[in-house]
Design a protein around this motif. Structure first.
Motif, PDB file in Angstrom:
ATOM      1  N   ILE A 123      68.108   5.816  38.293  1.00 31.59           N
ATOM      2  CA  ILE A 123      68.906   6.215  39.465  1.00 31.59           C
ATOM      3  C   ILE A 123      70.011   5.174  39.632  1.00 31.59           C
ATOM      4  O   ILE A 123      69.726   4.000  39.904  1.00 31.59           O
TER       5      ILE A 123
ATOM      6  N   LEU B 187      70.324   2.611  42.565  1.00 31.48           N
ATOM      7  CA  LEU B 187      69.229   1.672  42.845  1.00 31.48           C
ATOM      8  C   LEU B 187      69.255   0.525  41.845  1.00 31.48           C
ATOM      9  O   LEU B 187      69.715   0.680  40.708  1.00 31.48           O
TER      10      LEU B 187
ATOM     11  N   GLU C 190      64.308  -1.531  42.228  1.00 26.78           N
ATOM     12  CA  GLU C 190      64.059  -0.298  42.994  1.00 26.78           C
ATOM     13  C   GLU C 190      63.741   0.878  42.072  1.00 26.78           C
ATOM     14  O   GLU C 190      62.914   1.725  42.409  1.00 26.78           O
TER      15      GLU C 190
ATOM     16  N   PHE D  79      59.955   2.428  42.813  1.00 22.88           N
ATOM     17  CA  PHE D  79      59.825   3.700  43.526  1.00 22.88           C
ATOM     18  C   PHE D  79      58.621   4.497  43.035  1.00 22.88           C
ATOM     19  O   PHE D  79      58.020   5.274  43.785  1.00 22.88           O
TER      20      PHE D  79
ATOM     21  N   ARG E 151      72.152  -3.366  39.150  1.00 20.00           N
ATOM     22  CA  ARG E 151      72.130  -1.907  39.033  1.00 20.00           C
ATOM     23  C   ARG E 151      72.282  -1.536  37.565  1.00 20.00           C
ATOM     24  O   ARG E 151      72.837  -2.310  36.768  1.00 20.00           O
TER      25      ARG E 151
ATOM     26  N   PHE F 146      61.521   4.476  51.004  1.00 17.67           N
ATOM     27  CA  PHE F 146      62.259   4.633  49.749  1.00 17.67           C
ATOM     28  C   PHE F 146      63.166   5.860  49.823  1.00 17.67           C
ATOM     29  O   PHE F 146      64.329   5.819  49.399  1.00 17.67           O
TER      30      PHE F 146
ATOM     31  N   LEU G  91      67.054   5.740  49.390  1.00 13.93           N
ATOM     32  CA  LEU G  91      67.693   6.495  48.305  1.00 13.93           C
ATOM     33  C   LEU G  91      68.784   7.412  48.865  1.00 13.93           C
ATOM     34  O   LEU G  91      69.901   7.480  48.332  1.00 13.93           O
TER      35      LEU G  91
ATOM     36  N   GLN H  47      71.728   5.303  49.915  1.00 18.73           N
ATOM     37  CA  GLN H  47      72.412   4.728  48.751  1.00 18.73           C
ATOM     38  C   GLN H  47      73.265   5.808  48.087  1.00 18.73           C
ATOM     39  O   GLN H  47      74.372   5.542  47.629  1.00 18.73           O
TER      40      GLN H  47
ATOM     41  N   ARG I 121      77.448   6.742  46.670  1.00 20.89           N
ATOM     42  CA  ARG I 121      77.607   7.006  45.246  1.00 20.89           C
ATOM     43  C   ARG I 121      78.910   7.737  44.954  1.00 20.89           C
ATOM     44  O   ARG I 121      79.602   7.437  44.000  1.00 20.89           O
TER      45      ARG I 121
ATOM     46  N   GLU J 196      68.400  13.683  37.097  1.00 20.46           N
ATOM     47  CA  GLU J 196      67.727  12.704  37.952  1.00 20.46           C
ATOM     48  C   GLU J 196      66.583  13.379  38.721  1.00 20.46           C
ATOM     49  O   GLU J 196      65.499  12.807  38.880  1.00 20.46           O
TER      50      GLU J 196
ATOM     51  N   MET K 164      63.799  13.858  36.390  1.00 15.95           N
ATOM     52  CA  MET K 164      63.079  12.606  36.183  1.00 15.95           C
ATOM     53  C   MET K 164      62.127  12.340  37.353  1.00 15.95           C
ATOM     54  O   MET K 164      60.950  12.027  37.162  1.00 15.95           O
TER      55      MET K 164
END
Lengths: 226, 413
Positions: free
Chosen positions: A95, A98, A102, A106, A138, B3, B7, B10, B14, B302, B305
């Motif tokens: 990710i 992160l 992180e 996670f 990162r 988390f 996330l 964050q 992006r 992602e 994943m």
């Protein structure tokens, strides 16, 4: 132990039905370092996906430690993956927003591991994969090899029974790829984790303690070596 | 959970540009919402005040049958002894006044006016000594003076005066039928011109002394209505009940009953404006939905994943919904701040709609400047709806992405 019996998997591409796996029988014992090799379209990834409970088979059965995982419903498979399986992807699939820490921690977060233990285990595994001091970087600040090390740490931090890696070195140069394989092998020995990885790279096959060669959805050869 | 929240936030950073653009769309929508809502509420509040101050009063006492026949302006359905009722009301602490309202044909003759002609008018005969206790014409005179008791004089609205090119000192003739049906002609001198904040009044007002009308119309002291003023804080319904007890035998209507047409129009306008605001929200919603769809599309691998590693679909959905909520929050905060700034200007200066209201009845009883009002409810609605709307519209794209099988997600290009 992973037991694969008579597994078949067909895909439909438009009107055409592709037989990705045509009756696979395979047994993998705990702690093996197994490579599934074969040309493109031979069914390597399909087999990994089925073992990894992220795909459904059409016929046959897969059991892991006696648990018939192929019969599980979607939610049960999610839980099973969360608790028992680790994944390493060809393109790392980290990710980007992160940090390395992180990205690894996670996996423990979603398992509900407490903050203190999460932190301790994450730092430890990052140290083991050689990323000490880079925990708060990162992915875009790290090389491809370092990113794959994060992915390995992410797969191993929860100490899974099995780690599945789909072409883990395909995006790396040969030197870095070899380093990654050595790391995987080292982790295999340290934690006795079963590693199953797909590849069509001969150098990668050399590292495997067992090589299963697939051809057109069938096992062409199954070789053990030390 | 921690988390997931981390996330989500964050991920907001992006694609900064996309987050900013989408937030900006929400912000503009919410700014417009605050601005338009404030203007509408301001116009409604001002209109209600101007209705009460210049047209209806707060309560009106009428003959029982008058309201049903109000379009005929019947003089025979009147209050026979208004003075005794006024005395009762006054002793009960009410400010009240009597009026006679009637219709007439107004004749303009060429001696004063550039053109001869006639038109139907609506005349209010007011008690010149008491009317300002209930209505607010005291400060509205722009030329001349108010009509004197018993004089053949009339005061007219400023726009009406402009329309017929009347000036103070001109004479008009009113032809009407008195109480009992006889014809009567009144020659009245225009002695004053008033301009008040109520465009309807400016456009139509003809105000003459009560006793002059009483004499010409043969009313024998009767009035067609008694108007009562209340304070803004009064409970309209309970005051109406109280007055009804004092004036038993007559009907008591509140200004809301009297201004039913206006209130229906205001309601319809609210509905129409609500539709426009809804469209603004839809545009913002499409923006957010599109942003989330793009985010999903770009992060499909992602997602694959995270799902492979055993993250629950509900947790992934929550992360995306929180992310959308974050975009909504940024948009809502900016939009509310911009809306409050714009509203500060609207509350302080307002927008002059005189160029429209002068020639066109837009329904609101605001003659020129429409000012906004501060509404905590609107500001809170803006903030909450910005966030909620964003979260709601993010649900569908997330659901769609989570329906893809994991291998397809992982191999998504």
């Amino acid at each position: 132990m992973i037991k694969i019996e008579g597994v078949r998997r067909n895909y439909k591409t438009g009107e055409t039905e592709v037989k990705a796996l045509r009756g696979i029988d395979l047994e993998v014992t705990d702690g093996e370092f197994l490579s599934i090799a074969g040309p493109s379209g031979s069914g390597k990834t399909t087999l990994l996906n089925l073992i990894g409970c992220i795909d459904s088979l059409d016929d046959g059965e897969i059991t892991i430690d006696g648990v018939p995982v192929s019969r599980m419903d979607r939610h049960a498979k999610t839980t099973y993956r969360r608790e028992n399986l680790g994944f390493i992807f060809q393109t790392y699939n980290l990710i980007p927003v992160l940090t390395a820490f992180e990205n690894v921690s996670f996996v423990l977060s979603i398992l509900g591991v407490g903050q203190e233990e999460l932190s301790e285990r994450t730092y430890r595994i990052l140290k083991e994969v050689g990323l000490e001091g880079m925990e708060h970087r990162r992915p875009d600040k790290l090389s491809g090899g370092q990113q794959q090390r994060i992915a390995i740490a992410r797969a191993l931090v929860k100490q899974p029974k099995i780690v599945l890696a789909d072409e883990p070195t395909a995006n790396l140069d040969s030197k870095t790829g070899e380093e990654i394989l050595q790391l995987m092998k080292q982790m295999n020995r340290t934690y006795n984790t079963t590693f199953i990885f797909s590849t069509h790279d001969k150098m990668v096959m050399e590292y495997a303690s067992r090589l299963v060669l697939l051809h057109d959805g069938e096992i062409a050869s199954d070789t053990r070596r030390e | 959970m921690k988390f997931i929240i981390r996330l989500a936030f964050q991920n907001l950073t992006r694609y900064k540009r996309r987050t900013i653009i989408t937030s900006f769309a929400i912000a503009i929508g919410l700014m417009l919402f605050i601005f338009v809502d404030s203007m509408l509420q301001g116009a409604e509040k001002e209109s209600e005040l101007n209705l009460k101050r210049y047209e209806t009063g707060y309560l009106r006492v009428l003959h029982d049958e008058y309201w049903e026949n109000r379009l005929m302006r019947p003089l025979d359905l009147s209050i026979e002894d208004p003075d005794s009722i006024l005395a009762d009301l006054e002793s009960a602490g009410y400010r009240a006044t009597k009026r006679i309202t009637f219709t007439a044909d107004m004749i303009l003759n060429s001696a004063d006016f550039p053109e001869e002609g006639n038109l139907s008018v609506f005349v209010q005969a007011v008690d010149v000594e008491r009317d300002n206790e209930v209505f607010n014409f005291g400060e509205t005179l722009v030329e001349g003076r108010f009509a004197r008791k018993g004089a053949d004089e009339v005061v007219i609205g400023s726009w009406f005066a402009e329309d017929i090119m009347a000036e103070v000192g001109y004479y008009i003739s009113l032809i009407t039928r008195g109480n009992g049906g006889f014809y009567e002609v009144m020659d009245l001198e225009i002695v004053g011109i008033v301009n008040c904040p109520n465009p309807n009044v400016n456009r139509t007002l003809l105000m003459m002394p009560f006793d002059t009308a009483d004499y010409y119309l043969g009313m024998d002291g009767a009035a067609t209505e008694i108007d009562i003023a209340l304070s803004e804080r009064s409970n309209l319904e309970s005051e109406a009940e109280n007055v009804a007890r004092i004036v038993s035998g007559y009907s008591v209507l509140t200004w809301r009953d009297l201004a039913r047409d206006y209130l229906a129009l205001a309601e319809a306008k609210r509905g129409g404006t609500g539709t426009i605001l809804f469209l603004v929200f839809i545009i913002a919603a499409v923006g957010i939905s599109n942003t989330m769809l793009m985010a999903m599309w770009e992060r499909t691998r992602e997602l694959g994943m995270m799902r492979s590693l055993g993250m629950k679909d509900s947790s992934i959905r929550l992360a995306f919904i929180i992310e959308a909520g974050g975009i909504g929050l940024i948009g809502a905060v900016i939009g509310t701040a911009l809306g409050c700034l714009a509203n500060l200007w609207l509350v302080t200066y307002g927008i002059d709609f005189g160029f429209i209201t002068r020639d066109m009845d837009i329904g609101y009883r605001v003659a020129t400047v429409m000012k906004g009002i501060w509404s905590v409810k609107t500001i809170v609605t803006s903030l909450v709806s910005g966030v909620l709307l964003s979260m709601i519209v993010a649900y569908l794209p997330t659901r769609k992405a989570l329906k893809m099988d994991i291998p397809s997600c992982l191999h998504h290009q």
